[in-house]
Design a protein around this motif. Structure first.
Motif, short mmCIF file in Angstrom:
data_model
loop_
_atom_site.label_atom_id
_atom_site.label_comp_id
_atom_site.label_asym_id
_atom_site.label_seq_id
_atom_site.Cartn_x
_atom_site.Cartn_y
_atom_site.Cartn_z
N THR A 251 0.82 -1.40 -0.07
CA THR A 251 0.07 -0.10 0.06
C THR A 251 0.86 1.33 -0.29
O THR A 251 0.56 2.22 -0.62
CB THR A 251 -0.93 0.05 1.16
OG1 THR A 251 -0.21 -0.19 2.33
CG2 THR A 251 -1.96 -0.88 0.97
N ASP A 252 1.91 1.07 0.90
CA ASP A 252 2.72 2.46 0.87
C ASP A 252 3.45 2.73 -0.62
O ASP A 252 3.64 3.89 -1.23
CB ASP A 252 3.94 2.23 1.60
CG ASP A 252 4.99 0.89 1.72
OD1 ASP A 252 4.40 0.11 0.85
OD2 ASP A 252 5.89 0.94 2.03
N LEU A 253 3.91 1.51 -1.57
CA LEU A 253 4.33 2.09 -2.75
C LEU A 253 3.16 2.44 -3.76
O LEU A 253 3.35 3.41 -4.44
CB LEU A 253 5.11 0.71 -3.37
CG LEU A 253 6.27 0.52 -2.51
CD1 LEU A 253 7.10 -0.71 -3.19
CD2 LEU A 253 7.20 1.48 -2.27
N PHE A 254 2.11 1.98 -3.41
CA PHE A 254 0.80 2.27 -4.30
C PHE A 254 0.50 3.71 -4.03
O PHE A 254 0.20 4.56 -5.03
CB PHE A 254 -0.23 1.25 -4.23
CG PHE A 254 -0.34 0.44 -5.23
CD1 PHE A 254 0.80 -0.55 -5.13
CD2 PHE A 254 -1.62 -0.23 -5.89
CE1 PHE A 254 0.74 -1.83 -6.12
CE2 PHE A 254 -1.30 -1.07 -6.87
CZ PHE A 254 -0.37 -2.03 -6.94
N ALA B 113 3.03 6.27 -5.66
CA ALA B 113 2.86 6.14 -7.07
C ALA B 113 1.50 6.85 -7.55
O ALA B 113 1.37 6.98 -8.58
CB ALA B 113 3.04 4.83 -7.49
N GLY B 114 0.85 7.24 -6.57
CA GLY B 114 -0.56 7.75 -6.75
C GLY B 114 -1.72 6.93 -7.12
O GLY B 114 -2.58 7.27 -8.03
N LEU B 115 -1.50 5.62 -6.86
CA LEU B 115 -2.56 4.69 -7.12
C LEU B 115 -3.08 4.38 -6.09
O LEU B 115 -2.87 4.72 -4.91
CB LEU B 115 -1.75 3.28 -7.74
CG LEU B 115 -0.89 3.28 -8.96
CD1 LEU B 115 -0.17 2.03 -8.96
CD2 LEU B 115 -1.93 3.19 -10.00
N PRO B 116 -4.67 3.89 -6.34
CA PRO B 116 -5.48 3.61 -5.14
C PRO B 116 -4.73 2.52 -4.30
O PRO B 116 -4.06 1.88 -4.52
CB PRO B 116 -6.76 3.15 -5.59
CG PRO B 116 -6.40 2.64 -7.10
CD PRO B 116 -5.35 3.56 -7.48
N THR B 117 -5.25 2.55 -2.87
CA THR B 117 -4.54 1.56 -1.84
C THR B 117 -5.61 0.69 -1.40
O THR B 117 -5.36 -0.36 -0.69
CB THR B 117 -3.83 2.37 -0.73
OG1 THR B 117 -4.87 3.03 -0.16
CG2 THR B 117 -2.77 3.08 -1.16
N ASP B 118 -6.74 1.03 -1.53
CA ASP B 118 -8.05 0.20 -1.02
C ASP B 118 -8.16 -0.95 -1.88
O ASP B 118 -7.98 -0.90 -3.11
CB ASP B 118 -9.27 0.96 -1.30
CG ASP B 118 -10.46 0.10 -0.78
OD1 ASP B 118 -10.64 -0.08 0.52
OD2 ASP B 118 -11.25 -0.31 -1.81
N ARG B 119 -8.27 -2.14 -1.15
CA ARG B 119 -8.23 -3.48 -1.90
C ARG B 119 -9.15 -3.54 -3.04
O ARG B 119 -8.82 -4.10 -4.15
CB ARG B 119 -7.83 -4.67 -0.98
CG ARG B 119 -9.21 -4.86 -0.06
CD ARG B 119 -8.90 -6.04 0.83
NE ARG B 119 -8.09 -5.66 1.90
CZ ARG B 119 -8.42 -5.27 3.11
NH1 ARG B 119 -9.86 -5.32 3.26
NH2 ARG B 119 -7.73 -4.79 3.95
N ASP B 120 -10.33 -3.36 -2.72
CA ASP B 120 -11.48 -3.27 -3.95
C ASP B 120 -11.04 -2.41 -5.10
O ASP B 120 -11.32 -2.87 -6.16
CB ASP B 120 -12.78 -2.74 -3.36
CG ASP B 120 -13.34 -4.06 -2.23
OD1 ASP B 120 -12.84 -5.07 -2.22
OD2 ASP B 120 -13.91 -3.65 -1.40
#
Lengths: 302, 307, 430
Positions: free
Chosen positions: C163-166, C169-176
């Protein structure tokens, strides 16, 4: 491919100079005053010699996460004892140590004994075919026994010896180097007059061997023993192939297996490396001078 | 026991004892050295796998297949490359060290012992430690290179870099040992030779080249041959250098550092357990070793006699 | 005269005596154990595994309930383990009483059922319903006359991500939301492009070989057809997976790590890559390799649908001398209750469907993975798995293809060269 043997000095009553010349000459040693550059070079070599071993000690005293650190750890940590305990938990390292002692010990005893016997015969006894057989011995030094592993394996399998210590011990019970080494040594060190005197007294050959040859051969036997032990202790290829259950592993095989835990833990692996090397290091520190003398005396690779 | 029995016994003892004394060596060597080598030849002529009980005669098929396999030639190239990279600098360095050690040094024993120290470590230990030092991401050597401004090197990935790494392991382990052997030989050289050379104004290095090396030629030949035989059989270093998985058998994913012994191991004691094929490999290796040893001998002899 | 002989024999016998001493003691042990075993006395059962199966706490429990039985675990590296097992089976000595076989290797061993105790004769014939049907089938001999192994875990897949790397990188972190990023592998690679554009010195995944394997495992037909023909050269699916993996490599997404190497392990700790294909068993490796990364990892769904990656059987080599005792142990180890405990301990997912509606399984979550409901995720994954036929040299084939991708990663070969070499390597494999 006979080579000149050079006698290094302290060990044994051999003359100081090799066969080439028996006239005392002033030799090269202690001829030049070393400059600062010499010392610097040597100290640099010392550093490179010691660093990898030191580094393995450093890693062995860290936990595994230290390995991913940049800069790498260069000072010892506090986990050595813990890592040692884990090594023994992960593989039967204690058993491996015992196995290695048995293997290397038996091989050493056998090589030293048989080499001294044969060396004595080749050096001082007269018999038909002596020269030819000695040439055979020297020639066999060229034969890498490693290349016979397939049939050796089949052989051991036939005897039902795979996965047992005999399989590791048997092929190493003699080697040509040992015979050659002892022959060369006894030829120089064993006074023929002494043997003749014994003969005149009617001593049987085995008595001569026991009472005259063995005492004189002792320094060379010690050197040969140490070199053989070192080689046997460190052998890897054949034990790796022929030993399969961890209870029968030698130290080196156990060591290569330490990497197989479910999370590769390098601090663990290097702790094992350290443990496997430690006995030899101790021997080396205690007997280093003699080992060096022995190598220089034999002037050949073991 | 009367005197005639005694003298008969005595004669018997003198005649038979030598043979008894050399017997253990020859018997054991024949059983576990010579016989396997001969048997290897027999097996190599068969389609012989550990996994099957049928061993059909195949003539020279295995040899043909072997010589037609590019991976065999690749392994041979790698082996020779590692051999050269590991042996030449090693022996030159050993000569230099030995030369330095002939000087009137303080702490001579210390230096000698320090030099021999690496030889105590097993090949496995050496390979394990250096694999760590040569690590791509977290290795000490790459860290040093990076601090010096040079880039990181993926030591295992490249052909040259992996060969260098393995050569370094060999050099590290054996240089001190050979230095001591050279030192021993050097100590037998008469001192007056150097004295007159010094009077002629020859430098120390010059003396090493024109006096020392020619004088210890037999020792040099010996170390070259022994190092060569050792180098041709290198196994643990590349095997453990690969880190893990099947790369340990193929010597990297491009087989970039698969040596001949590793190739033999791959076919004989890994995938397939093709003992016939592995035996053919062993015999070809044996021939190569003999040829290279002889070439070495001739070469070193020529260099010396021409200088 | 006599003296000479005595001495000589003493000399010759010295070495012989020494090794006989050791040999006798070492080879006597199993005999002694087995003799004792038939009298109901002490038995040592050895169990040979690759990696950690999470059995450790169970042994103690079993030993306590079965006085006289001692369990000894041997762990070897994945590829060594299967090679050694092959060798020991062929030579008839050296195997453990119980050996683990990974799914990629099981059909190699079902081809020689006589080298194993037939579990159908030992009581397994009553237990067929315990396992997922395909799991049971995998350990059956071709003619169904023998069963060589009982299933441990299955490897329904998910995707683990940092999640930290996501976040960086500006990507969502929520698993859904993350799951929605990549319904297909093309989407996954596209997300990778986005990640690489924003990430500084990090990689999108650890190795392309794993990505390739995941894609293969999802296909109805993998690298073999059901007649044991290798179809790597002709399968569109294989080619597609290869091309996509190559695309990802060329975009610089791969951290170029070989699984199970120290470098690989260290990379988990350092967090140098953002995603890894996660069959259930992988969660244990992540946790073990990066104990400090708790809460940073999360679990989303895998692109491309369901598939099984990995999982194992426990087999009893015929050379084992205590088949009954060994069978009792593996039956117990693979029983649903134990599989559940193993799952809770390590994440290895049960192959016994009766657990799949057990709340202890479905409600299970792990703090380490940001409290992701991994019980539910992996249950769904396992239920969706369509069985895929595994050929005799499945494991080796995947290894060879993985090495080919490795050559591209290292820049040693172009994709075309690598592919050509893969095909020729596969040819000489058969």
């Amino acid at each position: 491919m006979t080579m000149q043997l050079v006698k290094g000095g302290e060990a044994g009553p051999a003359p100081r100079i090799g066969r080439r010349s028996h006239r005392p000459v002033r030799t090269l040693s202690h001829r030049l005053r070393p400059g600062r550059l010499t010392y610097l070079t040597l100290l640099a070599v010392m550093f490179f010699s010691a660093f990898p071993l030191y580094f393995s000690f450093v890693v062995a005293s860290q936990d595994n996460s230290a390995l991913g650190r940049i800069p790498p750890p260069l000072l010892p940590g506090a986990n050595l004892v813990d890592n040692v305990r884990r090594v023994f938990d992960t593989v039967p390292f204690g058993a491996a140590m015992v196995n290695s002692v048995i293997v290397a010990g038996t091989i050493t005893a056998s090589v030293v004994l048989f080499s001294t016997l044969a060396g004595f015969a080749f050096a001082k006894l007269r018999f038909k075919g002596r020269t030819a057989l000695l040439v055979v011995v020297v020639a066999t030094m060229m034969v890498p026994t490693q290349l016979g592993i397939v049939p050796l394996y089949l052989l051991m399998n036939q005897f039902g010896w795979t996965d047992s210590l005999q399989a590791v011990i048997m092929p190493a019970l003699v080697n040509a180097f040992g015979v050659f080494f002892m022959t060369q040594y006894l030829r120089e060190a064993l006074p023929t007059e002494l043997l003749e005197a014994g003969r005149i007294d009617g001593a049987a050959t085995h008595r001569l061997f026991w009472h005259v040859v063995l005492p004189i051969a002792r320094p060379a036997a010690a050197v040969l023993g140490m070199l053989t032990f070192l080689t046997a202790w460190n052998d890897y290829f054949w034990p790796l192939i022929v030993l399969s259950s961890p209870d029968n592993y030698t130290v080196q095989v156990a060591l290569s297996n330490l990497r197989s835990g479910y999370v590769t833990d390098f601090s663990l692996v290097l702790t094992g490396t350290l443990l496997a090397t430690l006995p030899l290091l101790v021997v080396f520190v205690v007997l280093g001078k003699q080992i060096i003398g022995g190598i220089m005396q034999g002037a050949v690779k073991g | 026991m009367n005197s005639s029995t005694r003298s008969r016994l005595y004669r018997w003892d003198v005649k038979a004892s030598p043979y008894l004394y050399i017997a253990p060596f020859f018997v054991l060597f024949a059983a576990f050295g010579l016989f396997p080598l001969g048997y290897t030849a027999w097996v190599s002529l068969h389609d012989w796998s550990l996994l099957s009980d049928e061993h059909t005669f195949a003539g020279l098929d295995n040899y043909q297949r072997l010589l037609g396999d590019p991976y065999f030639w690749n392994a041979l190239r790698n082996t020779v490359s590692i051999l050269v990279l590991g042996t030449v600098p090693q022996l030159l360095l050993a000569l230099l060290m030995a030369h330095l050690l002939t000087m009137r040094l303080r702490g001579r024993t210390f230096f000698q012992m320090g030099m021999l120290l690496p030889n105590v470590a097993s090949v496995v230990a050496v390979a394990v430690i250096f694999s760590q030092l040569f690590g791509r991401d977290f290795g000490v050597i790459n860290w040093v290179l990076e601090s010096l401004g040079a880039g990181r090197i993926d030591w295992q990935a490249g052909v040259a870099s992996s060969h260098i790494a393995i050569a370094v392991m060999i050099i590290w382990k054996w240089t001190g040992y050979n230095a001591l052997i050279y030192l021993a030989a050097m100590q037998a050289i008469p001192r007056d030779m150097y004295e007159s050379a010094t009077l002629d104004g020859a430098s120390s290095i010059r003396q090493l080249r024109s006096i020392t090396i020619p004088m210890i030629r037999p020792t040099v030949i010996f170390t070259v041959i022994v190092s060569t035989i050792y180098g041709l059989q290198v196994f643990a270093e590349p095997q453990l250098f690969a880190g893990g998985g099947y790369d340990t058998v193929t010597g990297g994913s491009s087989r970039q550092f698969q040596t001949l012994t590793l190739y033999l191991y791959e076919h004989g004691f890994n995938r397939g357990f093709q003992f016939g094929y592995a035996s053919a490999t062993a015999w070809v290796m044996f021939v190569i070793i003999v040829v290279i040893a002889v070439l070495n001998y001739l070469l070193v002899r020529r260099i010396r006699s021409s200088s | 005269m006599r003296a000479i002989h005595t001495r000589r024999f003493l000399a010759a016998g010295l070495a012989a005596g020494l090794f006989c001493l050791t040999a006798c003691s070492s080879s006597d042990e199993p005999d002694a154990a087995s003799n004792a075993g038939s009298d109901g006395e002490a038995i040592t059962l050895t169990i040979g595994l690759f990696g950690d199966f999470g059995f450790e706490p169970l042994y103690a429990e079993y030993e306590a309930a079965h006085p006289g039985i001692t369990i000894e675990e041997r762990i070897a590296e994945f590829s060594d383990h299967h090679t050694n097992l092959t060798q020991r089976l062929a030579t008839g000595s050296g195997t453990a009483d119980i050996e683990a076989v990974e799914v990629g290797f099981i059909s190699q061993f079902t081809a020689t059922p006589d080298r194993f105790h037939n579990l159908l004769d030992l009581g397994a014939d009553q237990l067929e319903d315990r396992w997922l049907d395909w799991k049971w089938q995998q350990a059956l001999a071709r003619d169904d006359s023998a069963l060589i192994g009982l299933g441990t875990d299955v490897g329904g897949m998910a995707m683990c991500y940092r999640t930290d790397l996501f976040n960086e990188a500006g990507l969502p972190t929520d698993r859904d939301e993350v799951s929605q990023l990549w319904p297909t592998w093309e989407d996954y690679v596209a997300t990778g492009q986005e990640f690489m554009a924003a990430a500084d010195g990090k990689y999108f995944f650890e190795s392309s070989g794993n990505m390739f394997r995941a894609m293969i495992e999802q296909a109805p037909v993998g690298v073999y057809d059901s007649d044991d023909n290798l179809i790597v050269a002709t399968s569109d699916h294989v080619k597609h997976a290869w091309d996509l993996a190559v695309e990802a490599i060329e975009a610089g997404m791969s951290n170029q790590l070989t699984a199970w190497t120290p470098e690989w392990t260290a990379a988990f700790g350092q967090g140098t890559f953002a995603t890894i294909i996660c069959p259930a068993w992988m969660t244990a490796y992540i946790e073990g390799s990066a104990p400090d990364a708790e809460g940073l990892w999360d679990v989303a769904s895998v692109p491309g649908g369901a598939g099984n990656m990995g999982g194992a059987h426990l087999v009893l080599p015929a050379q084992g001398e205590n088949p009954e005792a060994a069978y009792d142990l593996i039956e117990w180890l693979t029983a649903p209750e134990q599989q559940l405990k193993v799952f809770q301990e390590t994440g290895n997912f049960p192959s016994t469907p009766e657990l799949y509606d057990d709340e202890e399984l479905t409600q299970f979550s792990k703090e380490y993975f940001n409290d992701a409901p991994i019980g539910q995720i992996f249950t769904e994954a396992a239920q969706l798995v369509q069985p895929q036929y595994q050929g005799p040299l499945q494991g080796d084939v995947l290894t060879i293809i993985g090495q080919g991708l490795g050559r591209i990663e290292e820049g040693a070969q172009t994709p075309d060269e690598a592919w050509t070499q893969v095909l020729s390597d596969l040819e000489s494999l058969a």
